[in-house]
Write an enzyme that holds these catalytic residues in place. Structure first.
Site, PDB file in Angstrom:
ATOM      1  N   ASP A 198     -30.032 -39.507 -35.792  1.00  0.00           N
ATOM      2  CA  ASP A 198     -30.322 -39.555 -37.271  1.00  0.00           C
ATOM      3  C   ASP A 198     -29.145 -38.672 -38.122  1.00  0.00           C
ATOM      4  O   ASP A 198     -28.973 -39.130 -39.069  1.00  0.00           O
ATOM      5  CB  ASP A 198     -31.694 -39.153 -37.736  1.00  0.00           C
ATOM      6  N   CYS A 199     -28.903 -37.527 -37.422  1.00  0.00           N
ATOM      7  CA  CYS A 199     -28.028 -36.716 -38.237  1.00  0.00           C
ATOM      8  C   CYS A 199     -26.672 -37.126 -37.978  1.00  0.00           C
ATOM      9  O   CYS A 199     -25.529 -36.858 -38.606  1.00  0.00           O
ATOM     10  CB  CYS A 199     -28.073 -35.149 -37.867  1.00  0.00           C
TER      11      CYS A 199
END
Lengths: 145, 388
Positions: free
Chosen positions: B141-142
Protein backbone atom coordinates in the site's frame (compact mmCIF):
# COMPACT_ATOMS: atom_id res chain seq x y z
CA UNK A 1 73.93 -22.83 -29.25
CA UNK A 2 72.37 -20.76 -32.00
CA UNK A 3 69.54 -19.81 -29.72
CA UNK A 4 72.03 -17.85 -27.63
CA UNK A 5 73.58 -15.94 -30.57
CA UNK A 6 73.27 -12.20 -30.44
CA UNK A 7 70.81 -11.45 -33.24
CA UNK A 8 67.35 -12.87 -32.97
CA UNK A 9 63.99 -11.68 -34.11
CA UNK A 10 60.42 -12.89 -33.86
CA UNK A 11 58.30 -12.30 -36.96
CA UNK A 12 54.83 -13.24 -38.04
CA UNK A 13 54.51 -14.70 -41.55
CA UNK A 14 51.44 -15.14 -43.72
CA UNK A 15 51.45 -17.45 -46.74
CA UNK A 16 48.95 -17.29 -49.63
CA UNK A 17 47.17 -20.63 -50.35
CA UNK A 18 49.42 -21.65 -53.25
CA UNK A 19 52.57 -21.05 -51.17
CA UNK A 20 51.47 -22.53 -47.86
CA UNK A 21 51.94 -26.09 -49.15
CA UNK A 22 55.49 -25.51 -50.43
CA UNK A 23 58.74 -25.92 -48.51
CA UNK A 24 59.85 -22.32 -47.97
CA UNK A 25 60.76 -21.92 -44.33
CA UNK A 26 63.38 -24.71 -44.43
CA UNK A 27 65.29 -22.58 -46.97
CA UNK A 28 66.01 -20.07 -44.23
CA UNK A 29 68.49 -22.65 -43.02
CA UNK A 30 69.52 -24.21 -46.35
CA UNK A 31 70.18 -20.96 -48.20
CA UNK A 32 70.86 -18.40 -45.46
CA UNK A 33 72.37 -20.43 -42.62
CA UNK A 34 69.76 -19.13 -40.19
CA UNK A 35 68.34 -21.08 -37.30
CA UNK A 36 64.66 -20.89 -36.42
CA UNK A 37 62.17 -21.90 -33.80
CA UNK A 38 58.51 -22.13 -34.85
CA UNK A 39 56.39 -20.75 -32.02
CA UNK A 40 53.01 -21.13 -33.64
CA UNK A 41 51.79 -22.33 -37.04
CA UNK A 42 48.41 -22.80 -38.61
CA UNK A 43 46.86 -23.50 -42.00
CA UNK A 44 43.31 -22.22 -42.22
CA UNK A 45 40.51 -24.08 -44.05
CA UNK A 46 41.07 -21.63 -46.93
CA UNK A 47 44.70 -22.88 -47.08
CA UNK A 48 46.18 -19.57 -45.87
CA UNK A 49 49.28 -20.19 -43.78
CA UNK A 50 50.12 -18.30 -40.55
CA UNK A 51 53.34 -18.70 -38.65
CA UNK A 52 55.01 -17.02 -35.69
CA UNK A 53 58.70 -17.78 -35.94
CA UNK A 54 61.82 -16.81 -34.01
CA UNK A 55 64.89 -16.48 -36.23
CA UNK A 56 68.54 -16.48 -35.07
CA UNK A 57 71.72 -15.73 -37.04
CA UNK A 58 73.63 -13.10 -38.98
CA UNK A 59 71.72 -9.78 -39.37
CA UNK A 60 72.58 -9.47 -43.09
CA UNK A 61 71.51 -13.07 -43.73
CA UNK A 62 68.27 -12.28 -41.92
CA UNK A 63 67.59 -9.31 -44.23
CA UNK A 64 68.38 -11.42 -47.31
CA UNK A 65 66.12 -14.21 -46.06
CA UNK A 66 63.27 -11.75 -45.55
CA UNK A 67 63.70 -10.58 -49.17
CA UNK A 68 63.63 -14.23 -50.26
CA UNK A 69 60.37 -14.78 -48.37
CA UNK A 70 58.82 -11.67 -49.91
CA UNK A 71 59.89 -12.82 -53.39
CA UNK A 72 57.89 -15.98 -52.71
CA UNK A 73 54.89 -13.85 -51.74
CA UNK A 74 55.19 -14.59 -48.03
CA UNK A 75 54.21 -11.50 -46.07
CA UNK A 76 56.51 -10.61 -43.18
CA UNK A 77 55.02 -8.68 -40.26
CA UNK A 78 57.03 -7.52 -37.27
CA UNK A 79 55.54 -9.05 -34.13
CA UNK A 80 55.26 -5.59 -32.54
CA UNK A 81 52.35 -4.89 -34.86
CA UNK A 82 50.46 -7.78 -33.32
CA UNK A 83 50.53 -6.96 -29.63
CA UNK A 84 50.45 -3.86 -27.50
CA UNK A 85 50.02 -2.68 -23.96
CA UNK A 86 47.67 0.12 -22.98
CA UNK A 87 49.99 2.16 -20.77
CA UNK A 88 47.09 4.05 -19.19
CA UNK A 89 45.43 0.82 -18.13
CA UNK A 90 48.37 -1.21 -16.78
CA UNK A 91 48.73 -1.01 -12.98
CA UNK A 92 52.12 -2.78 -12.92
CA UNK A 93 50.99 -5.52 -10.56
CA UNK A 94 53.07 -8.26 -12.21
CA UNK A 95 50.54 -11.07 -12.53
CA UNK A 96 51.21 -11.41 -16.29
CA UNK A 97 54.82 -12.40 -15.60
CA UNK A 98 53.59 -15.71 -14.14
CA UNK A 99 52.79 -17.21 -17.55
CA UNK A 100 54.72 -15.13 -20.12
CA UNK A 101 56.67 -17.89 -21.93
CA UNK A 102 59.39 -15.67 -23.43
CA UNK A 103 59.88 -13.27 -20.50
CA UNK A 104 58.82 -10.37 -22.71
CA UNK A 105 56.90 -9.23 -19.65
CA UNK A 106 59.10 -8.96 -16.59
CA UNK A 107 59.24 -6.95 -13.36
CA UNK A 108 62.13 -4.50 -13.13
CA UNK A 109 63.51 -5.27 -9.67
CA UNK A 110 64.58 -1.65 -9.11
CA UNK A 111 61.59 0.40 -10.33
CA UNK A 112 59.05 -2.38 -9.64
CA UNK A 113 57.41 -1.56 -12.97
CA UNK A 114 56.41 -4.29 -15.39
CA UNK A 115 58.59 -3.92 -18.48
CA UNK A 116 57.21 -5.06 -21.83
CA UNK A 117 59.88 -5.92 -24.40
CA UNK A 118 58.11 -6.41 -27.77
CA UNK A 119 61.32 -7.90 -29.28
CA UNK A 120 61.00 -10.91 -26.99
CA UNK A 121 57.23 -11.26 -27.42
CA UNK A 122 55.91 -14.20 -29.44
CA UNK A 123 52.36 -12.81 -29.46
CA UNK A 124 51.02 -16.01 -27.91
CA UNK A 125 48.25 -13.96 -26.28
CA UNK A 126 48.31 -15.64 -22.86
CA UNK A 127 48.82 -12.27 -21.12
CA UNK A 128 45.58 -10.89 -22.58
CA UNK A 129 43.58 -13.29 -20.41
CA UNK A 130 45.88 -13.23 -17.38
CA UNK A 131 46.04 -9.43 -17.07
CA UNK A 132 43.49 -8.45 -14.37
CA UNK A 133 42.83 -5.03 -15.93
CA UNK A 134 42.99 -6.18 -19.59
CA UNK A 135 45.88 -3.92 -20.52
CA UNK A 136 47.35 -6.30 -23.11
CA UNK A 137 45.86 -6.51 -26.57
CA UNK A 138 46.65 -8.93 -29.37
CA UNK A 139 45.35 -8.02 -32.79
CA UNK A 140 43.52 -10.86 -34.50
CA UNK A 141 45.11 -12.76 -37.37
CA UNK A 142 43.16 -11.93 -40.52
CA UNK A 143 40.03 -11.41 -38.50
CA UNK A 144 40.23 -14.80 -36.77
CA UNK A 145 39.78 -14.32 -33.06
CA UNK B 1 56.34 1.86 30.60
CA UNK B 2 57.92 5.24 30.07
CA UNK B 3 59.16 6.55 26.77
CA UNK B 4 61.97 8.95 25.99
CA UNK B 5 59.82 10.62 23.37
CA UNK B 6 56.10 11.26 23.81
CA UNK B 7 53.84 13.16 21.46
CA UNK B 8 50.07 13.37 21.20
CA UNK B 9 47.96 13.36 18.09
CA UNK B 10 46.73 16.89 18.84
CA UNK B 11 50.34 18.11 19.07
CA UNK B 12 51.07 16.47 15.72
CA UNK B 13 47.91 18.01 14.22
CA UNK B 14 48.98 21.47 15.41
CA UNK B 15 52.30 20.96 13.62
CA UNK B 16 50.48 19.75 10.46
CA UNK B 17 48.28 22.87 10.48
CA UNK B 18 51.26 25.17 10.90
CA UNK B 19 53.08 23.38 8.09
CA UNK B 20 55.87 22.17 10.37
CA UNK B 21 55.10 18.47 10.61
CA UNK B 22 57.77 16.10 9.37
CA UNK B 23 56.06 13.49 7.19
CA UNK B 24 57.87 10.60 5.53
CA UNK B 25 56.76 7.48 3.68
CA UNK B 26 57.20 4.08 5.30
CA UNK B 27 59.96 3.38 2.77
CA UNK B 28 61.88 6.51 3.85
CA UNK B 29 61.30 5.69 7.53
CA UNK B 30 63.06 2.33 7.18
CA UNK B 31 66.29 4.12 6.26
CA UNK B 32 65.83 6.88 8.86
CA UNK B 33 65.40 4.44 11.74
CA UNK B 34 68.30 2.33 10.50
CA UNK B 35 70.57 5.38 10.31
CA UNK B 36 69.53 7.31 13.42
CA UNK B 37 67.95 4.80 15.76
CA UNK B 38 64.37 4.75 17.00
CA UNK B 39 64.63 7.51 19.63
CA UNK B 40 66.18 10.10 17.33
CA UNK B 41 63.79 9.06 14.54
CA UNK B 42 60.83 9.51 16.91
CA UNK B 43 62.03 13.01 17.82
CA UNK B 44 62.40 14.03 14.17
CA UNK B 45 59.46 12.35 12.42
CA UNK B 46 55.80 13.11 13.19
CA UNK B 47 53.93 10.95 10.69
CA UNK B 48 54.77 7.92 8.56
CA UNK B 49 52.53 7.30 5.56
CA UNK B 50 51.87 3.77 4.34
CA UNK B 51 50.18 2.50 1.19
CA UNK B 52 48.93 -0.55 -0.61
CA UNK B 53 47.18 -1.18 -3.92
CA UNK B 54 45.92 -4.69 -4.44
CA UNK B 55 42.81 -6.70 -5.27
CA UNK B 56 40.68 -6.73 -2.10
CA UNK B 57 37.75 -9.06 -2.72
CA UNK B 58 35.76 -8.11 0.36
CA UNK B 59 34.85 -4.68 -1.04
CA UNK B 60 31.69 -3.14 -2.38
CA UNK B 61 29.38 -0.17 -2.73
CA UNK B 62 26.50 0.70 -0.44
CA UNK B 63 24.16 2.99 -2.35
CA UNK B 64 20.76 4.64 -2.43
CA UNK B 65 19.34 5.37 -5.85
CA UNK B 66 16.48 7.64 -4.86
CA UNK B 67 12.77 7.38 -5.53
CA UNK B 68 10.97 8.02 -8.79
CA UNK B 69 7.25 8.32 -7.85
CA UNK B 70 5.18 6.27 -7.49
CA UNK B 71 7.64 5.06 -4.90
CA UNK B 72 9.13 1.60 -4.57
CA UNK B 73 10.73 -0.82 -2.12
CA UNK B 74 13.06 -2.74 -4.40
CA UNK B 75 13.56 -6.43 -3.67
CA UNK B 76 15.71 -7.22 -6.70
CA UNK B 77 18.32 -4.72 -7.89
CA UNK B 78 20.85 -4.99 -10.71
CA UNK B 79 23.44 -2.57 -12.08
CA UNK B 80 24.58 -3.33 -15.65
CA UNK B 81 23.08 -6.78 -15.09
CA UNK B 82 25.20 -7.40 -11.97
CA UNK B 83 23.04 -8.52 -9.04
CA UNK B 84 23.08 -6.35 -5.89
CA UNK B 85 21.94 -7.28 -2.41
CA UNK B 86 18.56 -5.56 -1.93
CA UNK B 87 17.40 -6.92 1.41
CA UNK B 88 17.58 -3.42 2.88
CA UNK B 89 15.18 -0.50 3.14
CA UNK B 90 13.33 0.83 0.06
CA UNK B 91 15.96 1.97 -2.44
CA UNK B 92 19.12 0.98 -0.57
CA UNK B 93 21.29 -1.79 -1.99
CA UNK B 94 24.80 -3.21 -1.72
CA UNK B 95 26.90 -4.18 -4.70
CA UNK B 96 29.67 -6.68 -3.95
CA UNK B 97 32.75 -6.41 -6.14
CA UNK B 98 33.08 -10.15 -6.80
CA UNK B 99 29.54 -10.53 -8.17
CA UNK B 100 29.79 -11.42 -11.89
CA UNK B 101 27.27 -10.36 -14.52
CA UNK B 102 24.23 -12.60 -14.53
CA UNK B 103 25.01 -13.83 -18.05
CA UNK B 104 28.70 -14.52 -17.35
CA UNK B 105 29.71 -18.01 -18.54
CA UNK B 106 31.70 -18.36 -15.28
CA UNK B 107 34.00 -21.38 -15.42
CA UNK B 108 31.91 -23.36 -17.91
CA UNK B 109 34.85 -23.04 -20.27
CA UNK B 110 37.74 -23.27 -17.85
CA UNK B 111 39.51 -20.98 -17.05
CA UNK B 112 36.73 -18.40 -17.28
CA UNK B 113 37.70 -14.80 -18.05
CA UNK B 114 35.12 -13.04 -15.81
CA UNK B 115 35.17 -9.92 -17.92
CA UNK B 116 32.70 -7.79 -15.97
CA UNK B 117 31.43 -7.73 -12.41
CA UNK B 118 30.65 -5.58 -9.39
CA UNK B 119 34.13 -4.10 -9.27
CA UNK B 120 33.86 -3.00 -12.90
CA UNK B 121 30.48 -1.34 -12.21
CA UNK B 122 32.10 0.68 -9.40
CA UNK B 123 34.98 1.71 -11.67
CA UNK B 124 32.54 2.65 -14.48
CA UNK B 125 30.56 4.85 -12.08
CA UNK B 126 33.79 6.56 -10.94
CA UNK B 127 34.71 7.21 -14.57
CA UNK B 128 31.43 9.09 -14.97
CA UNK B 129 29.79 6.44 -17.12
CA UNK B 130 26.04 5.81 -17.04
CA UNK B 131 25.09 2.43 -15.59
CA UNK B 132 21.78 0.64 -16.20
CA UNK B 133 19.71 0.21 -13.04
CA UNK B 134 17.06 -2.51 -13.04
CA UNK B 135 14.74 -3.21 -10.07
CA UNK B 136 11.72 -5.30 -9.33
CA UNK B 137 9.51 -5.70 -6.28
CA UNK B 138 6.22 -6.90 -4.90
CA UNK B 139 3.87 -4.01 -4.23
CA UNK B 140 2.50 -2.70 -0.94
CA UNK B 141 0.00 0.00 0.00
CA UNK B 142 2.86 2.37 0.79
CA UNK B 143 5.16 1.30 -2.09
CA UNK B 144 3.00 0.76 -5.20
CA UNK B 145 5.77 0.65 -7.87
CA UNK B 146 6.63 -2.87 -9.09
CA UNK B 147 9.45 -2.16 -11.51
CA UNK B 148 11.99 0.51 -12.43
CA UNK B 149 14.63 0.64 -15.12
CA UNK B 150 16.81 3.64 -15.95
CA UNK B 151 20.35 4.91 -16.44
CA UNK B 152 22.09 6.21 -13.36
CA UNK B 153 25.39 8.01 -12.79
CA UNK B 154 27.48 8.42 -9.65
CA UNK B 155 26.58 12.11 -9.45
CA UNK B 156 22.87 11.22 -9.58
CA UNK B 157 22.98 8.72 -6.72
CA UNK B 158 21.70 10.01 -3.38
CA UNK B 159 24.37 8.08 -1.52
CA UNK B 160 27.27 5.96 -2.74
CA UNK B 161 29.95 4.77 -0.38
CA UNK B 162 32.72 2.27 -0.65
CA UNK B 163 32.12 -0.04 2.31
CA UNK B 164 34.68 -2.80 2.52
CA UNK B 165 34.22 -5.45 5.21
CA UNK B 166 37.75 -6.87 4.89
CA UNK B 167 40.68 -4.94 3.45
CA UNK B 168 44.40 -4.50 4.07
CA UNK B 169 45.42 -7.99 5.16
CA UNK B 170 48.34 -7.60 7.51
CA UNK B 171 50.40 -10.38 5.91
CA UNK B 172 49.45 -12.95 3.29
CA UNK B 173 50.16 -16.40 1.92
CA UNK B 174 52.67 -17.02 -0.84
CA UNK B 175 50.88 -19.41 -3.19
CA UNK B 176 52.46 -22.36 -4.99
CA UNK B 177 50.97 -25.40 -6.71
CA UNK B 178 52.44 -28.80 -5.89
CA UNK B 179 50.11 -30.75 -8.21
CA UNK B 180 51.00 -31.77 -11.77
CA UNK B 181 48.60 -29.50 -13.66
CA UNK B 182 48.21 -25.74 -13.92
CA UNK B 183 45.61 -24.18 -11.62
CA UNK B 184 43.88 -20.80 -11.71
CA UNK B 185 43.33 -19.24 -8.28
CA UNK B 186 42.51 -15.91 -6.69
CA UNK B 187 46.31 -15.73 -6.24
CA UNK B 188 46.71 -15.89 -10.03
CA UNK B 189 47.78 -18.75 -12.28
CA UNK B 190 50.01 -21.34 -10.60
CA UNK B 191 52.11 -23.62 -12.75
CA UNK B 192 52.55 -27.26 -11.71
CA UNK B 193 55.48 -28.44 -9.62
CA UNK B 194 55.74 -25.08 -7.79
CA UNK B 195 57.20 -23.40 -10.90
CA UNK B 196 55.97 -20.02 -9.68
CA UNK B 197 55.23 -18.54 -6.25
CA UNK B 198 52.66 -15.74 -6.29
CA UNK B 199 52.60 -13.17 -3.49
CA UNK B 200 50.57 -10.13 -2.46
CA UNK B 201 51.08 -7.17 -0.05
CA UNK B 202 53.27 -4.09 -0.33
CA UNK B 203 55.73 -5.31 2.33
CA UNK B 204 57.34 -2.61 4.45
CA UNK B 205 55.05 -0.04 2.80
CA UNK B 206 51.90 -1.90 3.79
CA UNK B 207 49.80 -0.26 6.56
CA UNK B 208 49.49 -3.10 9.06
CA UNK B 209 53.17 -4.12 8.96
CA UNK B 210 53.90 -0.62 10.30
CA UNK B 211 51.53 -0.88 13.27
CA UNK B 212 51.58 -4.62 13.95
CA UNK B 213 49.75 -4.40 17.31
CA UNK B 214 47.19 -1.79 16.13
CA UNK B 215 48.45 0.75 18.68
CA UNK B 216 47.32 3.73 16.58
CA UNK B 217 44.95 2.26 13.98
CA UNK B 218 41.40 1.69 15.24
CA UNK B 219 37.78 2.70 14.76
CA UNK B 220 37.74 6.29 13.53
CA UNK B 221 41.25 6.43 12.05
CA UNK B 222 41.16 8.74 9.05
CA UNK B 223 42.79 7.20 5.97
CA UNK B 224 43.39 7.51 2.22
CA UNK B 225 40.79 5.32 0.53
CA UNK B 226 40.59 5.15 -3.25
CA UNK B 227 41.96 8.66 -3.66
CA UNK B 228 39.62 10.28 -1.13
CA UNK B 229 39.30 10.47 2.64
CA UNK B 230 37.97 7.35 4.32
CA UNK B 231 37.77 5.89 7.78
CA UNK B 232 38.61 2.67 9.54
CA UNK B 233 35.44 1.18 11.05
CA UNK B 234 37.23 -1.41 13.17
CA UNK B 235 38.59 -4.88 12.66
CA UNK B 236 37.68 -6.49 9.35
CA UNK B 237 36.02 -9.88 9.07
CA UNK B 238 38.34 -12.84 9.77
CA UNK B 239 40.61 -10.54 11.84
CA UNK B 240 42.98 -12.74 13.85
CA UNK B 241 43.87 -10.94 17.09
CA UNK B 242 46.43 -13.49 18.27
CA UNK B 243 48.75 -14.64 15.49
CA UNK B 244 52.19 -16.16 15.95
CA UNK B 245 54.76 -13.39 15.60
CA UNK B 246 58.42 -12.75 14.87
CA UNK B 247 60.67 -11.24 17.53
CA UNK B 248 59.83 -7.75 16.34
CA UNK B 249 56.10 -8.41 16.51
CA UNK B 250 55.31 -9.06 12.85
CA UNK B 251 52.66 -11.74 12.30
CA UNK B 252 53.75 -14.95 10.56
CA UNK B 253 50.29 -15.50 9.04
CA UNK B 254 47.67 -13.33 7.32
CA UNK B 255 46.39 -12.12 10.77
CA UNK B 256 44.87 -8.62 11.05
CA UNK B 257 42.32 -7.00 8.73
CA UNK B 258 40.40 -3.72 8.56
CA UNK B 259 36.86 -2.70 7.74
CA UNK B 260 36.89 0.64 5.93
CA UNK B 261 34.44 3.15 4.52
CA UNK B 262 34.62 6.24 2.34
CA UNK B 263 32.45 8.45 0.15
CA UNK B 264 32.72 7.06 -3.38
CA UNK B 265 31.84 10.43 -4.89
CA UNK B 266 35.25 11.92 -4.11
CA UNK B 267 37.26 8.90 -5.19
CA UNK B 268 39.59 8.56 -8.16
CA UNK B 269 39.26 5.59 -10.55
CA UNK B 270 43.07 5.42 -10.66
CA UNK B 271 42.91 3.92 -7.16
CA UNK B 272 39.68 1.91 -7.50
CA UNK B 273 39.96 -0.61 -10.32
CA UNK B 274 37.69 -3.45 -11.34
CA UNK B 275 39.75 -6.57 -11.97
CA UNK B 276 39.18 -9.96 -13.62
CA UNK B 277 41.15 -12.87 -12.24
CA UNK B 278 41.44 -15.71 -14.77
CA UNK B 279 39.54 -18.83 -13.69
CA UNK B 280 38.54 -17.27 -10.36
CA UNK B 281 36.30 -14.27 -10.77
CA UNK B 282 35.88 -10.52 -10.47
CA UNK B 283 37.29 -8.29 -7.77
CA UNK B 284 38.29 -4.72 -6.99
CA UNK B 285 41.81 -3.36 -6.62
CA UNK B 286 41.73 -0.69 -3.92
CA UNK B 287 44.37 1.86 -2.93
CA UNK B 288 44.54 2.30 0.85
CA UNK B 289 46.98 4.52 2.71
CA UNK B 290 47.11 4.90 6.48
CA UNK B 291 49.04 7.57 8.37
CA UNK B 292 50.89 6.35 11.47
CA UNK B 293 51.53 9.01 14.10
CA UNK B 294 54.99 8.62 15.67
CA UNK B 295 53.80 9.06 19.25
CA UNK B 296 56.93 7.56 20.78
CA UNK B 297 60.05 5.53 19.96
CA UNK B 298 58.03 2.31 19.89
CA UNK B 299 56.07 3.59 16.89
CA UNK B 300 59.34 4.68 15.28
CA UNK B 301 60.66 1.16 15.82
CA UNK B 302 57.54 -0.44 14.30
CA UNK B 303 57.49 1.88 11.29
CA UNK B 304 61.19 1.18 10.76
CA UNK B 305 60.21 -2.29 9.50
CA UNK B 306 62.15 -3.42 6.44
CA UNK B 307 61.28 -5.92 3.70
CA UNK B 308 63.89 -8.30 5.13
CA UNK B 309 62.02 -8.40 8.49
CA UNK B 310 58.79 -9.66 6.91
CA UNK B 311 58.31 -13.42 6.81
CA UNK B 312 55.49 -14.74 4.64
CA UNK B 313 54.06 -18.27 4.78
CA UNK B 314 54.28 -20.43 1.64
CA UNK B 315 51.20 -22.58 1.05
CA UNK B 316 50.17 -25.19 -1.50
CA UNK B 317 47.08 -24.05 -3.39
CA UNK B 318 46.99 -27.23 -5.48
CA UNK B 319 45.86 -29.58 -2.74
CA UNK B 320 46.21 -28.13 0.79
CA UNK B 321 44.35 -24.82 0.45
CA UNK B 322 41.26 -26.21 -1.34
CA UNK B 323 41.04 -29.00 1.26
CA UNK B 324 41.40 -26.58 4.17
CA UNK B 325 44.72 -28.06 5.28
CA UNK B 326 46.68 -25.32 7.09
CA UNK B 327 50.14 -26.74 6.28
CA UNK B 328 52.85 -24.12 5.81
CA UNK B 329 55.66 -25.23 3.49
CA UNK B 330 58.01 -22.67 5.00
CA UNK B 331 58.50 -18.93 5.30
CA UNK B 332 60.28 -16.60 2.87
CA UNK B 333 61.09 -12.94 3.39
CA UNK B 334 59.43 -10.19 1.39
CA UNK B 335 62.90 -9.04 0.35
CA UNK B 336 63.59 -12.46 -1.19
CA UNK B 337 60.23 -12.35 -2.99
CA UNK B 338 61.07 -8.96 -4.50
CA UNK B 339 64.33 -10.37 -5.89
CA UNK B 340 62.20 -12.50 -8.22
CA UNK B 341 63.57 -15.88 -7.04
CA UNK B 342 62.72 -17.81 -3.87
CA UNK B 343 63.50 -21.29 -2.66
CA UNK B 344 60.42 -23.47 -2.11
CA UNK B 345 60.80 -27.09 -0.99
CA UNK B 346 64.52 -26.95 -1.71
CA UNK B 347 64.35 -25.72 -5.31
CA UNK B 348 64.40 -22.24 -6.79
CA UNK B 349 61.19 -20.82 -8.22
CA UNK B 350 60.01 -17.56 -9.83
CA UNK B 351 58.34 -15.12 -7.42
CA UNK B 352 55.41 -13.34 -9.07
CA UNK B 353 53.88 -10.21 -7.47
CA UNK B 354 50.13 -9.49 -7.48
CA UNK B 355 50.27 -6.18 -5.57
CA UNK B 356 51.43 -3.16 -7.53
CA UNK B 357 54.34 -1.82 -5.50
CA UNK B 358 54.68 1.25 -7.69
CA UNK B 359 51.02 2.14 -7.11
CA UNK B 360 51.36 1.36 -3.38
CA UNK B 361 54.25 3.83 -3.15
CA UNK B 362 52.19 6.37 -5.09
CA UNK B 363 49.40 6.05 -2.48
CA UNK B 364 51.86 6.59 0.39
CA UNK B 365 53.35 9.61 -1.40
CA UNK B 366 49.93 11.13 -2.15
CA UNK B 367 48.95 10.82 1.51
CA UNK B 368 52.27 12.38 2.50
CA UNK B 369 51.54 15.35 0.17
CA UNK B 370 48.07 15.83 1.65
CA UNK B 371 49.47 15.96 5.18
CA UNK B 372 52.38 18.23 4.23
CA UNK B 373 49.94 20.67 2.63
CA UNK B 374 47.91 20.71 5.84
CA UNK B 375 44.82 19.31 4.05
CA UNK B 376 44.75 16.07 6.01
CA UNK B 377 45.00 15.85 9.79
CA UNK B 378 45.10 12.75 11.94
CA UNK B 379 42.32 11.38 14.12
CA UNK B 380 42.40 9.59 17.44
CA UNK B 381 41.06 6.01 17.29
CA UNK B 382 37.83 5.75 19.30
CA UNK B 383 38.01 2.01 19.86
CA UNK B 384 41.03 -0.25 19.77
CA UNK B 385 41.30 -3.25 17.49
CA UNK B 386 42.29 -6.26 19.59
CA UNK B 387 45.76 -7.50 18.70
CA UNK B 388 48.28 -9.20 20.92
Amino acid sequence: MESESKYKKIVYLTFPPDVSNKPVVCNLTRLYDLCFNILKAQITPRQDGHMTIEIFGDPQAFEDAMSYLKEHRVKVHPITQKISRDEQTCVHCGMCTALCPTRALAVDTVTRLVVFDPDKCSACGICTNVCPVKAMEVFPENGNH
Amino acid sequence: MSHEVTKTISEINARIKSGQAVVVTAREMTDIVRAKGKVKAAREVDVVTTGTFSPMCSSGMLFNFGQEPPVMRASKVRLNNVQCHAGLAAVDAYLGCTEPRRDDPLNKVHPGTFKYGGGHVIEDLLRGKAVRLWCESYVTDCYPRAALEKDITLAGLKTAMLLNPRNCYQNYNVAVNLTSRIIYTYMGPLKPGAKNANFATAGALSPLFNDPYFRTIGLGTKIFLGGAVGYVLGAGTQHDPKPKRTERGLPLSAAGTLMVRGDLKGMNPRYVRGVSILGYGCSLAVGVGIPIPILNEDMAFFTGVSDADILMPVKDYGHDYPQGIPRVLGHVTYEELLSGRVVVNGSETAAVPLTSLSMSLEVAQKLKEWIEKGEFTLTEAQERIVSE
